[in-house]
Scaffold this motif. Structure first.
Motif: not given
Length: 202
Positions: A95-102, A157-160, A175-178
């Protein structure tokens, strides 16, 4: 009647044993993640947001739904560089990184590059649509794997979890993690890679 063979353990010894177990579990998870590829080499964290594979690596087939609710695979993106992001609405770092992906899609999105944000939510599509509305995501298209199989297929092993995929559909880094994907440093790094790919294609 049972006879216990255990002895009273020192708290420090217990802590050491737990740390050892955690380390073993983490190692197994990491091995499983890198197993499908040809291995990976660590990148200098000051130079790249990605860890790169030694050579481009074929990804297993992923089936998921596009914005028209039609089943597709990553093959439809061949010819473009793709940033594949595996995420879910219940994942706080996602949720925290989605705006940055946008923002990254706004900077670089087009015929040569696309951010494919693939939700593994087993919730109805409407939950994802509401999530996009809440965060005012305007550039990212909705891609949905309602089975949640993508994360197992890729053995993450985990998302994102994020993959940089070349024009041939092969993973070159992950990359694993935001991350702050729309930061000037990351935008410039990916833009530089796009330029390299364009030169190789000519």
């Amino acid at each position: 009647m049972t006879i216990s063979t255990s002895r009273k353990r020192d708290p420090a010894e217990n802590a050491h044993n737990w740390l050892f177990i955690v380390a073993i579990v983490a190692g197994v998870a990491w091995f499983a993640f890198t197993k499908f590829g040809d291995g990976a080499q660590d990148s200098d964290v000051n130079e790249s947001v990605f860890t790169f594979y030694h050579k481009p690596t074929e990804l297993p087939e992923l089936k998921f739904l596009n914005r028209k609710n039609r089943e597709i695979t990553l093959d439809v993106f061949k010819g473009s560089v793709v940033l594949l992001n595996i995420w879910a609405t219940w994942c706080v770092p996602c949720r925290e990184e989605m705006p940055a992906l946008d923002g990254l899609q706004a900077h670089l999105g087009g015929p040569d590059f696309e951010v494919v944000a693939l939700s593994i939510d087993q919730n109805p599509r409407s939950v994802i649509e509401n999530f996009y509305e809440d965060l005012e995501l305007k550039q990212l298209k909705i891609y949905h794997d309602p089975t949640g199989e993508a994360s197992f297929t890729l053995r993450v092993p985990g998302i994102p979890a994020t993959y940089l995929i070349d024009r041939e559909g092969r993973a070159i880094g992950y990359r694993i993690g935001p991350a702050v994907w729309d930061s000037p440093e990351i935008v410039d790094e990916i833009r530089g890679y796009l330029s390299t790919q364009s030169e190789e294609a000519t």
